[in-house]
Design a protein around this motif. Structure first.
Motif, PDB file in Angstrom:
ATOM      1  N   ARG A  34      97.161  50.908  10.839  1.00  0.00           N
ATOM      2  CA  ARG A  34      96.618  51.945   9.757  1.00  0.00           C
ATOM      3  C   ARG A  34      97.775  52.597   9.251  1.00  0.00           C
ATOM      4  O   ARG A  34      97.260  52.380   7.372  1.00  0.00           O
ATOM      5  CB  ARG A  34      96.277  52.629  10.293  1.00  0.00           C
ATOM      6  CG  ARG A  34      95.887  54.448   9.515  1.00  0.00           C
ATOM      7  CD  ARG A  34      95.182  55.332  10.717  1.00  0.00           C
ATOM      8  NE  ARG A  34      93.521  55.285  10.257  1.00  0.00           N
ATOM      9  CZ  ARG A  34      92.715  55.792  11.336  1.00  0.00           C
ATOM     10  NH1 ARG A  34      93.393  56.421  13.070  1.00  0.00           N
ATOM     11  NH2 ARG A  34      92.578  55.664  11.147  1.00  0.00           N
ATOM     12  N   LYS A  35      99.113  51.848   9.421  1.00  0.00           N
ATOM     13  CA  LYS A  35      99.998  52.736   8.724  1.00  0.00           C
ATOM     14  C   LYS A  35     100.359  51.440   7.700  1.00  0.00           C
ATOM     15  O   LYS A  35     100.590  51.663   6.009  1.00  0.00           O
ATOM     16  CB  LYS A  35     101.062  52.464   9.237  1.00  0.00           C
ATOM     17  CG  LYS A  35     101.557  53.864  10.207  1.00  0.00           C
ATOM     18  CD  LYS A  35     102.517  53.847  10.994  1.00  0.00           C
ATOM     19  CE  LYS A  35     102.660  55.426  11.772  1.00  0.00           C
ATOM     20  NZ  LYS A  35     103.832  55.261  12.703  1.00  0.00           N
ATOM     21  N   GLU A  36     100.212  50.225   8.041  1.00  0.00           N
ATOM     22  CA  GLU A  36      99.718  48.429   6.919  1.00  0.00           C
ATOM     23  C   GLU A  36      99.243  48.755   5.688  1.00  0.00           C
ATOM     24  O   GLU A  36      99.112  49.183   5.004  1.00  0.00           O
ATOM     25  CB  GLU A  36      99.827  47.992   7.898  1.00  0.00           C
ATOM     26  CG  GLU A  36     100.062  46.350   6.948  1.00  0.00           C
ATOM     27  CD  GLU A  36     101.303  46.808   6.570  1.00  0.00           C
ATOM     28  OE1 GLU A  36     101.732  46.079   5.463  1.00  0.00           O
ATOM     29  OE2 GLU A  36     102.445  47.035   6.913  1.00  0.00           O
ATOM     30  N   VAL A  37      97.523  49.281   6.218  1.00  0.00           N
ATOM     31  CA  VAL A  37      96.750  49.668   5.300  1.00  0.00           C
ATOM     32  C   VAL A  37      96.994  50.593   4.720  1.00  0.00           C
ATOM     33  O   VAL A  37      96.952  51.235   3.663  1.00  0.00           O
ATOM     34  CB  VAL A  37      95.172  50.176   6.055  1.00  0.00           C
ATOM     35  CG1 VAL A  37      93.835  50.003   5.109  1.00  0.00           C
ATOM     36  CG2 VAL A  37      94.812  48.549   6.855  1.00  0.00           C
ATOM     37  N   GLN A  38      97.678  51.829   4.416  1.00  0.00           N
ATOM     38  CA  GLN A  38      98.009  52.552   4.012  1.00  0.00           C
ATOM     39  C   GLN A  38      98.901  52.271   3.566  1.00  0.00           C
ATOM     40  O   GLN A  38      98.779  53.159   1.758  1.00  0.00           O
ATOM     41  CB  GLN A  38      98.176  53.885   4.513  1.00  0.00           C
ATOM     42  CG  GLN A  38      98.687  55.770   4.080  1.00  0.00           C
ATOM     43  CD  GLN A  38      97.129  55.432   3.342  1.00  0.00           C
ATOM     44  OE1 GLN A  38      96.061  56.214   4.058  1.00  0.00           O
ATOM     45  NE2 GLN A  38      97.379  56.069   1.794  1.00  0.00           N
ATOM     46  N   LYS A  39      99.896  52.053   3.548  1.00  0.00           N
ATOM     47  CA  LYS A  39     100.986  51.520   2.657  1.00  0.00           C
ATOM     48  C   LYS A  39     100.195  50.319   0.954  1.00  0.00           C
ATOM     49  O   LYS A  39     100.440  50.222   0.543  1.00  0.00           O
ATOM     50  CB  LYS A  39     101.781  50.550   3.423  1.00  0.00           C
ATOM     51  CG  LYS A  39     103.429  49.710   3.254  1.00  0.00           C
ATOM     52  CD  LYS A  39     104.097  49.577   3.554  1.00  0.00           C
ATOM     53  CE  LYS A  39     104.778  49.799   5.015  1.00  0.00           C
ATOM     54  NZ  LYS A  39     105.611  48.801   5.810  1.00  0.00           N
ATOM     55  N   ARG A  40      99.344  48.806   1.984  1.00  0.00           N
ATOM     56  CA  ARG A  40      99.044  48.537   0.949  1.00  0.00           C
ATOM     57  C   ARG A  40      98.080  49.379  -0.344  1.00  0.00           C
ATOM     58  O   ARG A  40      98.157  49.106  -1.565  1.00  0.00           O
ATOM     59  CB  ARG A  40      97.887  47.251   2.058  1.00  0.00           C
ATOM     60  CG  ARG A  40      99.208  47.251   3.149  1.00  0.00           C
ATOM     61  CD  ARG A  40      98.119  45.686   3.026  1.00  0.00           C
ATOM     62  NE  ARG A  40      97.584  45.003   2.501  1.00  0.00           N
ATOM     63  CZ  ARG A  40      97.634  43.678   1.659  1.00  0.00           C
ATOM     64  NH1 ARG A  40      98.884  42.840   2.154  1.00  0.00           N
ATOM     65  NH2 ARG A  40      96.955  42.495   1.066  1.00  0.00           N
TER      66      ARG A  40
END
Length: 114
Positions: A34-40
């Motif tokens: 989830r954090k990686e998706v939000q960062k992207r």
């Protein structure tokens, strides 16, 4: 044939065998960080905002070339800066391009390849 037992007008109780058959037909899903998706998503939104500025877009109906994060990440690192400069050569704010590219390349360092 497995039977479904009606326990109330809004609930249906299935046998365990029925549930296993449904699960067997479902394709496996990939779990996303989830954090990686939000960062992207944050980087893509930032890119979109910056491109609107670079190409002088005043409202939502103005068009400008889109830049896809995944496409940028697929470019070999040694040639990213030059390809981005080529891509942005027709923008209305050319003095801002080097800073945009610098910031984008810094942001890309924190993103995992897809």
């Amino acid at each position: 044939m497995a039977s479904a037992e009606v326990s109330s007008p809004t609930k249906v109780k299935f046998d365990a065998e029925d549930v296993d058959k449904v699960r067997a037909r479902q394709p496996p899903t990939q779990r996303y960080d989830r954090k990686e998706v939000q960062k992207r998503l944050d980087i893509e939104q930032w890119m979109d905002d910056q491109l609107r500025i670079l190409f002088g877009c005043q409202n939502d109906s103005d068009s400008y070339p889109e830049l896809d994060l995944d496409d940028v990440m697929k470019i070999e690192e040694s040639s990213r800066e030059q390809k981005l400069q080529d891509y942005l050569r027709d923008c209305k704010q050319p003095s801002e391009v080097p800073e945009f590219i610098k910031q984008l390349l810094e942001k890309l360092q924190s993103v995992k390849p897809s």
